[in-house]
Design an enzyme around this catalytic site. Sequence first.
Site, mmCIF file in Angstrom:
data_model
loop_
_atom_site.group_PDB
_atom_site.id
_atom_site.type_symbol
_atom_site.label_atom_id
_atom_site.label_comp_id
_atom_site.label_asym_id
_atom_site.label_seq_id
_atom_site.Cartn_x
_atom_site.Cartn_y
_atom_site.Cartn_z
ATOM 1 N N GLY A 27 45.426 38.141 55.536
ATOM 2 C CA GLY A 27 46.494 39.054 55.939
ATOM 3 C C GLY A 27 46.232 40.449 55.412
ATOM 4 O O GLY A 27 45.101 40.811 55.098
ATOM 5 N N ASP A 137 45.364 30.752 39.747
ATOM 6 C CA ASP A 137 44.405 31.704 40.315
ATOM 7 C C ASP A 137 44.383 32.993 39.509
ATOM 8 O O ASP A 137 44.406 34.095 40.060
ATOM 9 C CB ASP A 137 44.744 31.995 41.771
ATOM 10 C CG ASP A 137 43.574 32.666 42.516
ATOM 11 O OD1 ASP A 137 42.421 32.554 42.030
ATOM 12 O OD2 ASP A 137 43.810 33.296 43.559
#
Length: 624
Positions: A27, A137
């Site tokens: 995105g 992450d």
Amino acid sequence: MKSLTPQDPRSLGSNRMIAVIGRGGMGRVLLGRTPTGRLVAVKQIHAHLAGDPSFRARFSQEVESSRQVTGAYTAAVLDSDIVPESPWLATEYIDGPDLETVVKECGPLHLGGLRLLAAGLASALVEIHRAGLVHRDLKPGNVLLTPEGPRVIDFGIARAQDGAAQLTATGAVVGSPAYMSPEQAEGRPLTPASDVFSVGAMLTMAATGASPFPGSSTPQILYNLMHTPPNTEGVPEPLRGLVDACLSQNPEQRPTAEDLLTAAARIPAEPAWPATAKSRIAAHRADSDWWVQTSERELRNREQLENLTIRRRALLKRIAFAAVLVLLMGAAIVAVSRWATMSGHAQPQADPSLTLTPMELQMLDACKVLDLTIPKLGTRTADLNKTGDGCGTQITDAGNRKVRMDLSTIASVSETEKYSKPIGAAVAWTPILGDKITGRMCKRSIITQSGGPSVLTLSTDVTDGDGCPLAQQGLTAIVQQLTRYVPLLPLPRNSILRVPPCSLLDERLAQSISGDPARREETSSYCVVDGSDAYLSVNLEEAMRPDKDSLNSTVQTGQFTSYIRNVWLKSPGKSCEIGYMARPTTGDNAELVTVHVDNWSPATDSCDKVKTVLADLIPRLPKS
């Protein structure tokens, strides 16, 4: 950042989009503004990915996870919509570069910077784990640096602490290989200790510039992660023991986030970013400010154009209606001609306000401005000549007079107000100030008020007659041009001309040199601190390389080679000026940082003061 493209949305929810922060395979991230004026980072997922039920579910999970974390070292969720074709998430905009970029451009952090980084990451983990989440992450690209400390972003694959490790459909582990824990690489259940391992890997990278598990491919990195000890040799000793503990293969032997925070507080160094990192953070903020201010100006211009279009359409309707009535009365030609000669209809606003931003003033292409406006004043008879404070050229005016014309963009506001007075005319809702030097030489100035006072000055020198009418006409044309279009210099990101000059000065050092009290003034290219002991100025410009000027001689300022102007040694001890060549540009030109000191106190040498300022200032400059 980059400008919005026609494919980018102009608004998402109630948030107005300003610029594109970045794009990726999943995105794009846009810079937006809420109705209250708050800046937001809006992540919008590509429509073709949002059509995948599992991907949409993952994005929904990111929104839910992000909402649960509200600590001072993370980015708060402000708005979201997971229903539309392209779902989006708006979080607080963190105005800072990521850790990876700073280390790459500025080099490894010193011990104080590592302490600030470790304490900030530990504080963020405390909040994340307190919410019952594992981030999963943590990597340098997901850590943004602000003047106050690091901020953790992107909870795209965060999971509850009791959730099983997630794999993709092909069996690939989700995460960033160089910074994930061994248990995550093996697909085992994760605990908060997995995030602690990632922090240890990031601290190693920040201290050495390299991952503790290097490799040229993902399989090699994963193999080293699970089967070789971490390489932490370059980590400073006061931090190395803590990093080694974080990188333990056994999750149970790693410190908790609370333990990490306590240990970070004991590191014997002041928690502060290095000067180079501070400069990079300031440059990032200046870039963001430029985009915001430019967007606001473009929005106002667009609204003015839309209002003008509405008025024009309304006028045309009135004209058409009147024409029909006149035709019915048998006097159509007379009526239409009367309408055609009426003033004030369907015309652009004659004198819109001038809304230059500080960044636009700093990057203004003065030669381009002159090139666009000179055709209204006469014929250019010489090349445009870029000068230290703007641009100059020669023209022949309508009266066939030869005119020297100079546009300056860095004049002092206080000096302009002292020597120039309003002449009774205005442009762009701003008074024009006059400074008549002689009969043929004349100056006309305006002081812009948007984003902080700054001065635009046009000087004329005519062969005969009075030069002031032409100076006023020229300045009016220049300002009217700038209300419609502001030409900017195509400066690279590492150009010093993008940096606000006063941001390079350490306030305490400047005050110790100039004395207290001190008056500070900043223009687009120089910063002045005028105190009881000395006058100190820092000037940023593109000019002839100092090593090409026979008046200069080399001098060491710290570990850097600079150039002292011998002309300023005519008053030894009182006046001194030294320049540093920051970046060669084209031909014999370069971007220069010049520090000048006029010393009022005979007890200290002015050149010693200049060298001290330059040695402290140079590491803050953008890296090439």
